[in-house]
Write a protein that holds these residues in place. Structure first.
Motif, PDB file in Angstrom:
ATOM      1  N   LEU A 105       3.419   7.214   4.824  1.00 47.11           N
ATOM      2  CA  LEU A 105       2.356   6.618   3.979  1.00 47.11           C
ATOM      3  C   LEU A 105       1.708   5.004   5.304  1.00 47.11           C
ATOM      4  CD1 LEU A 105       4.087   7.266   0.715  1.00 47.11           C
ATOM      5  CD2 LEU A 105       1.939   7.295   1.016  1.00 47.11           C
ATOM      6  N   GLY A 106       3.598   4.812   5.937  1.00 47.85           N
ATOM      7  CA  GLY A 106       1.597   4.110   7.326  1.00 47.85           C
ATOM      8  C   GLY A 106       0.720   4.211   7.553  1.00 47.85           C
ATOM      9  N   ALA A 107       0.323   5.511   7.904  1.00 47.52           N
ATOM     10  CA  ALA A 107      -0.228   5.583   8.522  1.00 47.52           C
ATOM     11  C   ALA A 107      -2.170   5.713   8.026  1.00 47.52           C
ATOM     12  CB  ALA A 107      -0.341   7.197   9.795  1.00 47.52           C
ATOM     13  N   VAL A 108      -1.815   5.509   6.373  1.00 46.72           N
ATOM     14  CA  VAL A 108      -2.847   5.396   6.141  1.00 46.72           C
ATOM     15  C   VAL A 108      -3.409   4.020   6.246  1.00 46.72           C
ATOM     16  CG1 VAL A 108      -2.271   4.988   3.723  1.00 46.72           C
ATOM     17  CG2 VAL A 108      -4.201   6.635   3.717  1.00 46.72           C
ATOM     18  N   ILE A 109      -2.170   2.596   6.658  1.00 48.58           N
ATOM     19  CA  ILE A 109      -2.659   2.174   6.563  1.00 48.58           C
ATOM     20  C   ILE A 109      -3.927   1.384   7.455  1.00 48.58           C
ATOM     21  CG2 ILE A 109      -2.863  -0.539   7.128  1.00 48.58           C
ATOM     22  CD1 ILE A 109       1.033  -0.026   6.101  1.00 48.58           C
TER      23      ILE A 109
ATOM     24  N   LEU B 104       0.941  -0.695  -0.043  1.00 45.95           N
ATOM     25  CA  LEU B 104       0.060  -0.121  -0.242  1.00 45.95           C
ATOM     26  C   LEU B 104       0.719   1.332   0.278  1.00 45.95           C
ATOM     27  CD1 LEU B 104      -2.732   0.813  -0.119  1.00 45.95           C
ATOM     28  CD2 LEU B 104      -2.533   1.118   2.379  1.00 45.95           C
ATOM     29  N   PRO B 105       1.743   1.358   1.008  1.00 46.04           N
ATOM     30  CA  PRO B 105       3.063   2.589   0.800  1.00 46.04           C
ATOM     31  C   PRO B 105       3.543   2.930  -1.044  1.00 46.04           C
ATOM     32  CG  PRO B 105       3.134   1.302   2.791  1.00 46.04           C
ATOM     33  CD  PRO B 105       1.904   0.766   2.396  1.00 46.04           C
ATOM     34  N   LEU B 106       4.025   1.575  -1.178  1.00 45.51           N
ATOM     35  CA  LEU B 106       4.691   1.811  -2.373  1.00 45.51           C
ATOM     36  C   LEU B 106       3.901   2.326  -3.248  1.00 45.51           C
ATOM     37  CD1 LEU B 106       6.902   1.144  -4.814  1.00 45.51           C
ATOM     38  CD2 LEU B 106       6.094  -1.154  -4.518  1.00 45.51           C
ATOM     39  N   VAL B 107       2.543   1.870  -3.507  1.00 41.37           N
ATOM     40  CA  VAL B 107       1.960   1.742  -4.934  1.00 41.37           C
ATOM     41  C   VAL B 107       1.041   2.872  -4.348  1.00 41.37           C
ATOM     42  CG1 VAL B 107      -0.360   0.989  -5.733  1.00 41.37           C
ATOM     43  CG2 VAL B 107       0.875  -0.393  -4.961  1.00 41.37           C
ATOM     44  N   THR B 108       0.444   3.514  -3.885  1.00 37.88           N
ATOM     45  CA  THR B 108       0.517   4.900  -3.234  1.00 37.88           C
ATOM     46  C   THR B 108       0.925   6.093  -3.452  1.00 37.88           C
ATOM     47  OG1 THR B 108      -2.241   4.133  -1.691  1.00 37.88           O
ATOM     48  CG2 THR B 108      -1.157   6.229  -1.428  1.00 37.88           C
TER      49      THR B 108
ATOM     50  N   ASN C  52      -3.839   5.119  18.766  1.00 35.66           N
ATOM     51  CA  ASN C  52      -1.722   5.597  18.638  1.00 35.66           C
ATOM     52  C   ASN C  52      -0.968   6.825  18.070  1.00 35.66           C
ATOM     53  OD1 ASN C  52      -1.535   4.097  21.150  1.00 35.66           O
ATOM     54  ND2 ASN C  52      -1.556   1.957  19.390  1.00 35.66           N
ATOM     55  N   LEU C  53      -1.989   6.840  17.050  1.00 32.01           N
ATOM     56  CA  LEU C  53      -1.750   7.427  15.428  1.00 32.01           C
ATOM     57  C   LEU C  53      -2.539   9.010  15.350  1.00 32.01           C
ATOM     58  CD1 LEU C  53      -1.532   4.974  12.469  1.00 32.01           C
ATOM     59  CD2 LEU C  53       0.005   5.933  13.699  1.00 32.01           C
ATOM     60  N   GLN C  54      -3.071   9.382  16.735  1.00 28.05           N
ATOM     61  CA  GLN C  54      -3.816  10.783  17.229  1.00 28.05           C
ATOM     62  C   GLN C  54      -2.589  12.130  16.425  1.00 28.05           C
ATOM     63  OE1 GLN C  54      -6.835  12.180  17.671  1.00 28.05           O
ATOM     64  NE2 GLN C  54      -7.449  10.191  16.459  1.00 28.05           N
ATOM     65  N   GLU C  55      -1.241  11.580  16.760  1.00 25.19           N
ATOM     66  CA  GLU C  55      -0.512  13.055  17.232  1.00 25.19           C
ATOM     67  C   GLU C  55       0.073  13.041  14.654  1.00 25.19           C
ATOM     68  OE1 GLU C  55       4.257  14.182  18.196  1.00 25.19           O
ATOM     69  OE2 GLU C  55       3.096  12.380  19.437  1.00 25.19           O
ATOM     70  N   ILE C  56      -0.212  11.882  15.259  1.00 23.08           N
ATOM     71  CA  ILE C  56       0.640  11.618  13.125  1.00 23.08           C
ATOM     72  C   ILE C  56      -0.794  12.159  12.755  1.00 23.08           C
ATOM     73  CG2 ILE C  56       1.079  10.446  11.168  1.00 23.08           C
ATOM     74  CD1 ILE C  56       2.911   9.099  12.587  1.00 23.08           C
TER      75      ILE C  56
ATOM     76  N   LEU D  34       3.633  18.426   0.449  1.00 20.98           N
ATOM     77  CA  LEU D  34       4.302  19.568   1.497  1.00 20.98           C
ATOM     78  C   LEU D  34       5.552  18.518   2.599  1.00 20.98           C
ATOM     79  CD1 LEU D  34       0.599  21.321   1.971  1.00 20.98           C
ATOM     80  CD2 LEU D  34       2.889  21.958   1.240  1.00 20.98           C
ATOM     81  N   ARG D  35       5.328  17.896   2.425  1.00 19.68           N
ATOM     82  CA  ARG D  35       6.861  16.551   3.237  1.00 19.68           C
ATOM     83  C   ARG D  35       5.698  16.944   4.883  1.00 19.68           C
ATOM     84  NH1 ARG D  35      10.859  14.408   1.101  1.00 19.68           N
ATOM     85  NH2 ARG D  35      11.272  14.552  -1.509  1.00 19.68           N
ATOM     86  N   THR D  36       5.066  16.639   5.265  1.00 17.17           N
ATOM     87  CA  THR D  36       4.150  17.837   6.187  1.00 17.17           C
ATOM     88  C   THR D  36       5.211  16.487   7.591  1.00 17.17           C
ATOM     89  OG1 THR D  36       1.901  18.160   5.616  1.00 17.17           O
ATOM     90  CG2 THR D  36       2.836  17.600   8.610  1.00 17.17           C
ATOM     91  N   ILE D  37       4.815  14.873   7.261  1.00 15.84           N
ATOM     92  CA  ILE D  37       5.880  14.581   8.238  1.00 15.84           C
ATOM     93  C   ILE D  37       6.651  14.046   7.270  1.00 15.84           C
ATOM     94  CG2 ILE D  37       4.010  14.721  10.415  1.00 15.84           C
ATOM     95  CD1 ILE D  37       3.258  11.507   9.020  1.00 15.84           C
TER      96      ILE D  37
END
Length: 402
Positions: free
Chosen positions: A348-352, A233-237, A291-295, A339-342
Motif C-alpha cells: 500500500l505504500g508503493a501505490v502512493i 491513503l494506505p489506511l483507507v485503500t 527505486n520501486l521497480q522491484e516491488i 494474494l499477499r504478493t508482498i
C-alpha cells in the motif's frame, strides 16, 4: 437517485418503532454545535428529536440553551475525519436503547451543512423506504482526490453504485441499515480495531437495501488530526481492498449501473498554475520509478510497467496518465493485496507515488480543458470497462498476465 439490488435481503428487518430521530453528533466547537442544533430544531419538531453528543456533559452546550430538547451523552468518536466501526456500534446501541425510528449521523464540521441538506437526509429514512441516505458534496476542484481516484471508481465499478462519496462523514440510516452496519462493525471492535472505516454503500448493496443520494451543497471537510497522505491513503485503500475481497462472490456477478443523474451542476472552473502544483508530485513518481521497480514488477504486468516507463520520461506539461492504465494499476494492487504478493504495508505504500502521478495527470487534464467532474466520470467509466480485466485476473491470477 434511488438504487436497489434484486438480491433478497440477507438480514431480518427490524420492526420500526414509532419514536423519532436519533441524531448522533461528532465532537465540535460550541459555535458549530449551536449551528447544528439550530438547523435541527428548525427542521423537525423538538419532541421528535433525540440528540446524542459527546459534548452533552461539557461546557460546549449550556444547559438552558435548548430546555425542551432531549440530549444524551454519546461516546467520543474514534476518528476526527471519518465514521468508524465503533461509531456504528454506538449508533445502533443508542437507537435500540431509545427506540428510535431512524438515525442521522453528522460528522465533524457538520455545522457547515445547510438545514435543507440535514432535512433531506433525515426525511429520506423517516418518510420513505430508503435505508441509507448519503450526501453528494460540492467540493473545490482539487479536494477529495483519494475519493475521486480510488474510492468512487472502485465502488461504482464493483458495486454498481453512483454514490459520489462512498466514505461520507454524514449519513442517515434506517434501523435495519444501522443493525447491519453494527453487525459488520462488531468484527472489528471485537479485535480492538474500532477505528477501522466501514463501507456502508457496499453493505447496503449486498443486502439489497435501498440507497438514496442527495446534493447537499458545500461542506467543510474534516481533516485528520495528524497523519499525512502516507498514513491515510494506505489506511483507507487497505480497508476498501479488504472489504472488496470479503465480498468477491457478490461483485463478480454483473449488475447494471443505475442511470446517470443529470442534475449535478458542473460549473466552469478557473485555470490554475498546473506546472507549479504538479512538479513535486512528478518528481516523487520519477524517484519511485527508479527505486520501486522491484516491488512494482511483482504487482504490475509488463504492459502497465511499459506505460509507467513512458510516463516517467514525459515532461511536466505533457504529463498524462491514461484512465485505463490507472484503472488497471488499482486493480492489480487490489489483486496483490488479496494474494499477499508482498507485505501489505509495503504494497500500500508503493501505490502512493502512483497515486501522485494520477493527481498530477488529473490537474494537467482539468487545467487545460476538461471540467473536474467530467474527468472523474471518465475515470469511473474506465474502471467499469476494465472490470473484466480484474475478474479474469482474480479468477486465474497465474494464467492471465498481459
Amino acid at each position: 437517485m434511488a438504487t436497489a439490488d434484486p438480491i433478497p435481503d440477507i438480514t431480518t428487518p427490524s420492526a420500526r418503532p414509532d419514536n423519532g430521530l436519533l441524531v448522533l453528533l461528532a465532537a465540535m466547537t460550541p459555535e458549530q454545535l449551536e449551528r447544528v442544533l439550530a438547523n435541527l430544531t428548525a427542521s423537525f419538531p423538538v419532541e421528535d428529536l433525540l440528540i446524542a453528543s459527546p459534548d452533552a456533559v461539557s461546557d460546549a452546550l449550556p444547559a438552558d440553551s435548548y430546555p425542551s430538547l432531549r440530549i444524551v451523552a454519546a461516546p467520543a468518536p474514534n476518528a476526527s475525519w471519518t465514521l468508524t466501526a465503533a461509531d456504528f456500534v454506538s449508533a445502533y446501541q443508542l437507537a435500540t436503547k431509545n427506540k428510535a425510528r431512524a438515525i442521522l449521523m453528522l460528522g465533524p464540521g457538520s455545522g457547515s451543512l445547510a438545514s435543507s441538506a440535514i432535512r433531506a437526509l433525515a426525511n429520506a429514512v423517516l418518510t420513505t423506504p430508503t435505508d441509507l441516505a448519503v450526501p453528494c458534496y460540492d467540493l473545490p476542484p482539487h479536494a477529495g482526490l483519494v475519493n475521486s481516484a480510488i474510492l468512487y471508481p472502485l465502488t461504482r465499478a464493483l458495486f454498481a453504485s453512483r454514490v459520489r462519496f462512498p466514505l461520507a462523514v454524514d449519513l442517515a440510516l434506517s434501523l435495519r441499515m444501522a443493525e447491519r452496519l453494527a453487525s459488520a462493525a462488531h468484527r472489528f471492535t471485537a479485535l480492538n480495531q474500532g477505528e477501522t472505516p466501514l463501507w456502508p454503500i457496499n453493505e447496503a448493496t449486498v443486502a439489497g437495501f435501498t440507497i438514496d443520494q442527495f446534493d447537499v451543497g458545500p461542506r467543510v471537510q474534516p481533516q485528520p488530526a495528524g497523519p499525512d497522505l502516507n498514513t491515510i491513503l494506505p489506511l483507507v485503500t487497505g480497508s476498501l481492498f479488504s472489504d472488496i475481497d470479503a465480498k468477491a462472490a457478490f461483485w463478480q456477478r454483473f449488475r447494471p449501473l443505475p442511470p446517470a443523474r443529470d442534475d449535478i451542476p458542473m460549473p466552469p472552473e478557473p485555470g490554475s498554475n498546473a506546472a507549479g502544483e504538479i512538479g513535486p508530485m512528478i518528481q516523487t513518481f520519477r524517484l519511485a520509478y527508479t527505486n520501486l521497480q522491484e516491488i512494482w514488477s511483482l504487482v504490475l504486468p509488463p504492459n502497465s510497467l511499459f506505460g509507467l516507463k513512458r510516463l516517467s520520461a514525459t515532461d511536466a506539461e505533457s504529463f498524462r496518465m491514461s484512465d485505463s492504465l490507472w484503472a488497471r494499476i488499482v486493480y492489480d494492487f487490489l489483486l496483490a493485496y488479496r494474494l499477499r504478493t508482498i507485505n501489505r504495508g509495503h504494497l500500500l505504500g508503493a501505490v502512493i507515488p502512483l497515486y501522485l502521478a494520477w493527481v498530477a495527470s488529473h490537474i494537467n487534464i482539468t487545467a487545460s480543458a476538461a471540467n473536474t467532474e467530467t474527468h472523474i466520470e471518465a475515470v469511473a467509466t474506465a474502471f467499469e470497462a476494465e472490470k473484466t480485466y480484474l475478474v479474469s485476473r482474480w479468477r486465474w491470477p497465474d494464467r492471465f498476465n498481459p
